[in-house]
Design an enzyme around this catalytic site. Structure first.
Site, short mmCIF file in Angstrom:
data_model
loop_
_atom_site.label_atom_id
_atom_site.label_comp_id
_atom_site.label_asym_id
_atom_site.label_seq_id
_atom_site.Cartn_x
_atom_site.Cartn_y
_atom_site.Cartn_z
N SER A 126 0.69 -1.30 -0.03
CA SER A 126 -0.05 -0.01 0.03
C SER A 126 0.70 1.20 -0.04
O SER A 126 2.04 1.37 0.72
CB SER A 126 -0.89 0.04 1.34
OG SER A 126 -1.46 1.07 1.40
N TYR A 151 -2.68 0.12 10.31
CA TYR A 151 -2.53 -0.63 8.87
C TYR A 151 -1.28 -0.49 8.22
O TYR A 151 -0.83 -1.32 7.52
CB TYR A 151 -3.61 0.04 8.21
CG TYR A 151 -3.92 -0.24 6.59
CD1 TYR A 151 -4.14 -1.69 6.38
CD2 TYR A 151 -3.61 0.59 5.89
CE1 TYR A 151 -4.16 -2.14 5.10
CE2 TYR A 151 -3.56 0.28 4.35
CZ TYR A 151 -3.78 -1.12 4.08
OH TYR A 151 -3.77 -1.54 2.75
N1 LIG Z 1 -8.52 -1.00 -1.98
C1 LIG Z 1 -7.52 0.02 -2.10
O1 LIG Z 1 -7.50 0.89 -2.08
C2 LIG Z 1 -6.05 -0.58 -1.57
C3 LIG Z 1 -5.02 0.12 -1.51
C4 LIG Z 1 -3.76 -0.09 -1.09
C5 LIG Z 1 -3.69 -1.47 -0.77
N2 LIG Z 1 -4.69 -2.46 -0.88
C6 LIG Z 1 -4.35 -3.62 -0.54
O2 LIG Z 1 -4.87 -4.68 -1.29
C7 LIG Z 1 -5.46 -5.90 -0.95
C8 LIG Z 1 -6.75 -6.03 -1.33
O3 LIG Z 1 -7.55 -4.87 -0.93
P1 LIG Z 1 -9.27 -4.70 -1.01
O4 LIG Z 1 -9.53 -3.26 -1.28
O5 LIG Z 1 -9.41 -5.59 -2.37
O6 LIG Z 1 -9.75 -5.52 0.37
P2 LIG Z 1 -10.77 -6.43 0.63
O7 LIG Z 1 -11.15 -6.16 1.81
O8 LIG Z 1 -12.27 -6.24 -0.46
O9 LIG Z 1 -10.11 -7.91 0.17
C9 LIG Z 1 -9.52 -8.55 1.07
C10 LIG Z 1 -9.85 -9.90 1.09
O10 LIG Z 1 -9.23 -10.48 2.01
C11 LIG Z 1 -9.86 -11.31 2.94
N3 LIG Z 1 -9.08 -11.69 4.19
C12 LIG Z 1 -8.87 -10.98 4.95
N4 LIG Z 1 -8.28 -11.56 6.00
C13 LIG Z 1 -8.04 -12.77 5.61
C14 LIG Z 1 -7.44 -13.96 6.20
N5 LIG Z 1 -6.83 -13.97 7.41
N6 LIG Z 1 -7.48 -15.01 5.54
C15 LIG Z 1 -7.90 -15.29 4.24
N7 LIG Z 1 -8.64 -14.11 3.59
C16 LIG Z 1 -8.47 -12.81 4.19
C17 LIG Z 1 -11.29 -10.57 3.33
O11 LIG Z 1 -12.40 -11.45 3.55
C18 LIG Z 1 -11.31 -10.05 1.72
O12 LIG Z 1 -12.02 -10.51 0.86
C19 LIG Z 1 -5.27 -5.63 0.37
O13 LIG Z 1 -4.01 -6.63 0.82
C20 LIG Z 1 -5.08 -3.91 0.81
O14 LIG Z 1 -4.25 -3.95 1.92
C21 LIG Z 1 -5.81 -1.86 -1.36
#
Ligand SMILES: NC(=O)c1ccc[n+]([C@@H]2O[C@H](COP(=O)([O-])OP(=O)(O)OC[C@H]3O[C@@H](n4cnc5c(N)ncnc54)[C@H](O)[C@@H]3O)[C@@H](O)[C@H]2O)c1
Length: 322
Positions: A126, A151
């Protein structure tokens, strides 16, 4: 054809990635534990198309369960690790939960990779790792050691865990730093989704700070394109961790974001201003020089188009409620 294991497959970014991988003919194993951060039904809907595809296998597994992960891997698998507890503000209330999912989970995944003979790993990190004291635009060689939320600390720790383990276990890792991702299926806690919901309900938006803080909003298709490029890059990559920004390189002030959503909805927002929240950074702004030169990454979708696509999706899924 590549065999790809996607963790966080039911989430916003993960489910889009799964769909794109399946469409190009890859074999995909999706892992998710349906973390309670938002509704399981939303995540199941994200996976609806994939579940009907022949190349897809879904496993409801918690990523700290190393044994189950090992059973899901073959040595030729490429791992794309997106599972995490996401969200800055909620991490202030639950630092231990964030460490378990994001740090222990990443270590568990690396151990599973090692045990299964997997060497290629793409990690979804991130822009929050840059904190508030990195010079803009943020370049990957910034030290990034002053996170301002639990986070951010867990995402940087996940990167560092991979740095420590990669040379020992011959892992070839790309750590991709995503900058605020937008588009259909966006998480309900994120600004575009939340503001759309409130504006359509005629409720006020609570905005923090003075409206000048900015984010480098990036459309999901650009992010997924960057992930596909990183998957390819790991094939000949050296052992270790290489960092890549996946952003848009066009920071947008909060007030402009609100105006863009309001224009897409054809409405006028009611705004309540509050002081800046702990955990939030002032600005994010990606330097894309390295990801462009090494991966060929070049985002193409402008904010207004991304917001328009989100609004269209939001209206489609909520149509029956009206
Ligand atoms: N959306 C953004 O703007 C953004 C920005 C920077 C980084 N990220 C990173 O991208 C990735 C995806 O983000 P997103 O927005 O799709 O989030 P999201 O919450 O929609 O998806 C994350 C998924 O991980 C699953 N999860 C959480 N803990 C878990 C565990 N212990 N075991 C198995 N599954 C688990 C959740 O159920 C969820 O479906 C994350 O790692 C997040 O940190 C997202």
């Amino acid at each position: 054809m590549t065999r790809v294991l996607v963790t966080g497959a039911a989430g916003f970014i993960g489910s889009h990635l799964v769909d794109v991988l399946l469409a190009r003919g890859d074999d995909v194993v999706g892992i998710d534990n349906f973390d309670a951060f938002y509704a399981r039904s939303v995540k199941e809907a994200n996976l609806e198309g994939a579940m009907a595809a022949p190349g897809f296998e879904f496993r409801e597994i918690d990523i700290v369960d190393v044994g189950s992960l090992v059973e899901s891997l073959t040595p030729d698998t490429v791992i794309v690790h997106l599972a995490a507890k996401a969200g800055v503000r909620p991490s202030l209330e639950d630092p231990i939960g964030y460490v378990r999912a994001n740090v222990t989970g990443t270590a568990a995944l690396a151990e599973a990779a090692h045990r299964a003979g997997v060497t290629r790993l793409v990690f979804g990190s991130s822009s929050s790792v840059y904190g508030d004291d990195t010079k803009a635009p943020f370049s990957e060689d910034a030290v990034a050691i002053h996170p301002v939320s639990p986070y951010a600390a867990t995402k940087r720790s996940g990167e560092l865990m991979l740095e420590a383990l990669a040379p020992i276990w011959n892992l070839r890792c790309a750590a991709l730093r995503f900058f605020t991702v937008i588009g259909p299926r966006q998480r309900p806690d994120l600004a575009v989704h939340k503001f759309t919901r409130l504006m359509l309900a005629g409720e006020p938006l609570t905005l923090f700070g003075d409206g000048t803080q900015s984010r480098d909003y990036t459309y999901w298709e650009d992010i997924v394109d960057g992930v596909l490029r990183a998957i390819r890059w790991t094939e000949d990559a050296p052992v270790g961790v290489e960092y890549f920004n996946l952003g848009d390189a066009r920071p947008v002030p909060l007030t402009e974001l609100v105006d863009t959503i309001a224009a897409a909805l054809g409405t006028t927002p009611i705004i309540e201003w509050h002081p800046m929240q702990p955990g939030d950074v002032q600005h994010t702004f990606a330097d894309l020089t390295k990801s462009n030169q090494v991966l060929g990454y070049q985002p193409t979708t402008a904010l207004a188009e991304g917001v328009q696509n989100f609004v269209q999706w939001y209206r489609d899924i909520h149509d029956h409620e009206r």
